[in-house]
Scaffold this motif. Structure first.
Motif, PDB file in Angstrom:
ATOM      1  N   GLU A 120       0.829  -1.212   0.000  1.00 14.08           N
ATOM      2  CA  GLU A 120       0.000   0.000   0.000  1.00 14.08           C
ATOM      3  C   GLU A 120       0.858   1.255   0.000  1.00 14.08           C
ATOM      4  O   GLU A 120       0.566   2.212  -0.709  1.00 14.08           O
ATOM      5  CB  GLU A 120      -0.971   0.004   1.185  1.00 14.08           C
ATOM      6  N   ASP A 121       1.934   1.270   0.805  1.00  9.67           N
ATOM      7  CA  ASP A 121       2.839   2.424   0.815  1.00  9.67           C
ATOM      8  C   ASP A 121       3.473   2.635  -0.561  1.00  9.67           C
ATOM      9  O   ASP A 121       3.551   3.764  -1.052  1.00  9.67           O
ATOM     10  CB  ASP A 121       3.935   2.250   1.869  1.00  9.67           C
ATOM     11  N   MET A 125       3.068   5.862  -3.106  1.00 10.02           N
ATOM     12  CA  MET A 125       4.252   6.625  -3.471  1.00 10.02           C
ATOM     13  C   MET A 125       4.453   6.677  -4.993  1.00 10.02           C
ATOM     14  O   MET A 125       4.890   7.685  -5.530  1.00 10.02           O
ATOM     15  CB  MET A 125       5.501   6.022  -2.811  1.00 10.02           C
ATOM     16  N   HIS A 126       4.112   5.613  -5.696  1.00  6.43           N
ATOM     17  CA  HIS A 126       4.385   5.517  -7.131  1.00  6.43           C
ATOM     18  C   HIS A 126       3.129   5.633  -7.990  1.00  6.43           C
ATOM     19  O   HIS A 126       3.177   5.348  -9.183  1.00  6.43           O
ATOM     20  CB  HIS A 126       5.090   4.192  -7.432  1.00  6.43           C
ATOM     21  N   GLN A 127       2.031   6.074  -7.396  1.00  6.27           N
ATOM     22  CA  GLN A 127       0.751   6.087  -8.101  1.00  6.27           C
ATOM     23  C   GLN A 127       0.790   6.894  -9.399  1.00  6.27           C
ATOM     24  O   GLN A 127       0.345   6.425 -10.444  1.00  6.27           O
ATOM     25  CB  GLN A 127      -0.327   6.633  -7.171  1.00  6.27           C
ATOM     26  N   GLN A 132       1.076   6.931 -15.347  1.00  2.96           N
ATOM     27  CA  GLN A 132       1.688   7.398 -16.591  1.00  2.96           C
ATOM     28  C   GLN A 132       2.235   6.214 -17.405  1.00  2.96           C
ATOM     29  O   GLN A 132       2.043   6.146 -18.614  1.00  2.96           O
ATOM     30  CB  GLN A 132       2.814   8.392 -16.296  1.00  2.96           C
ATOM     31  N   ARG A 133       2.902   5.274 -16.749  1.00  3.99           N
ATOM     32  CA  ARG A 133       3.441   4.092 -17.436  1.00  3.99           C
ATOM     33  C   ARG A 133       2.309   3.268 -18.057  1.00  3.99           C
ATOM     34  O   ARG A 133       2.399   2.838 -19.207  1.00  3.99           O
ATOM     35  CB  ARG A 133       4.254   3.237 -16.462  1.00  3.99           C
ATOM     36  N   GLU A 134       1.225   3.080 -17.303  1.00  4.94           N
ATOM     37  CA  GLU A 134       0.085   2.320 -17.830  1.00  4.94           C
ATOM     38  C   GLU A 134      -0.539   3.027 -19.028  1.00  4.94           C
ATOM     39  O   GLU A 134      -0.925   2.381 -20.006  1.00  4.94           O
ATOM     40  CB  GLU A 134      -0.955   2.111 -16.727  1.00  4.94           C
ATOM     41  N   SER A 135      -0.628   4.355 -18.971  1.00  4.49           N
ATOM     42  CA  SER A 135      -1.172   5.136 -20.099  1.00  4.49           C
ATOM     43  C   SER A 135      -0.266   5.048 -21.311  1.00  4.49           C
ATOM     44  O   SER A 135      -0.738   4.918 -22.444  1.00  4.49           O
ATOM     45  CB  SER A 135      -1.352   6.597 -19.690  1.00  4.49           C
ATOM     46  N   GLU A 193       2.958  14.881 -16.397  1.00  9.17           N
ATOM     47  CA  GLU A 193       4.043  14.891 -15.411  1.00  9.17           C
ATOM     48  C   GLU A 193       3.655  14.012 -14.230  1.00  9.17           C
ATOM     49  O   GLU A 193       2.578  14.193 -13.665  1.00  9.17           O
ATOM     50  CB  GLU A 193       4.296  16.317 -14.907  1.00  9.17           C
ATOM     51  N   PRO A 194       4.517  13.052 -13.848  1.00 13.53           N
ATOM     52  CA  PRO A 194       4.172  12.201 -12.699  1.00 13.53           C
ATOM     53  C   PRO A 194       4.216  12.969 -11.385  1.00 13.53           C
ATOM     54  O   PRO A 194       4.831  13.980 -11.278  1.00 13.53           O
ATOM     55  CB  PRO A 194       5.222  11.104 -12.722  1.00 13.53           C
TER      56      PRO A 194
END
Length: 194
Positions: A120-121, A125-127, A132-135, A193-194
């Motif tokens: 979960e953490d 943190m990387h959401q 962006q990577r998935e898109s 932008e992430p």
């Protein structure tokens, strides 16, 4: 084709946009155009750009009825394994070094609780970067499926993965209008932008 937001589903026949919207709307539009289209229509889930299989046999009512079959009906017959399925907990194998297991087991609540907290953490943190990577991956899937033979495809792909939006847009400028417009629409999240 013009969109302000990305619809959940989109259908194409070759480079021609058929429809965008909810699955019912898109499936019925594909059914209407199937006989007049020389190319096999495809329906895409715009989040992942994966193909969506829809049984288009029969009347419009038949199609709509099949779309409303609850997803879990087929899954309910499958036997359940270990875990807490009512809570959504699924048992899977994790391979770690002994020192990792020692640390996990020393945490309050044990290894399972510690792993869930770590996951979960990391998700929080990387959401943005994950989204962006998935898109980006979804956009590449769309391009590969429908624009792989278009001029500048390779260069557009390199620009996509390099994060160069200007170069990407320049490379897709000569594509057929519907493909260009949809790729441009999908590119918004891929270059955010992430």
């Amino acid at each position: 084709m013009s969109h302000d937001t990305i619809a959940p589903y989109t259908a194409f026949a070759g480079s021609r946009h058929i429809a965008s919207g909810d699955l019912r709307h898109v499936a019925l539009k594909v059914k209407e155009t199937m006989d007049s289209s020389a190319q096999e229509p495809v329906i895409l889930d715009n989040t992942t750009c994966r193909l969506v299989e829809v049984d288009l046999r029969g009347t419009a009512d038949d199609i709509v009825m099949r779309l409303h079959v609850p997803q879990g009906e087929q899954e309910d017959a499958a036997p359940r394994g270990p875990g807490r399925p009512k809570l959504g907990v699924v048992a899977r194998e994790v391979t770690l070094l002994p020192r990792h297991w020692d640390w996990l087991n020393s945490q309050p609540g044990g290894a399972s609780v510690a792993l869930r907290k770590l996951v979960e953490d990391a998700r929080r943190m990387h959401q943005a970067a994950d989204r962006q990577r998935e898109s980006r991956d979804a956009l590449y899937r769309f391009m590969s499926m429908l624009a792989g033979d278009q001029p500048g495809f390779e260069e557009a792909s390199r620009a996509l993965f390099a994060g160069d939006k200007a170069a990407f847009l320049a490379r897709i400028a000569s594509w057929p209008q519907d493909l260009h417009d949809h790729a441009r629409l999908l590119s918004g999240a891929a270059f955010a932008e992430p």
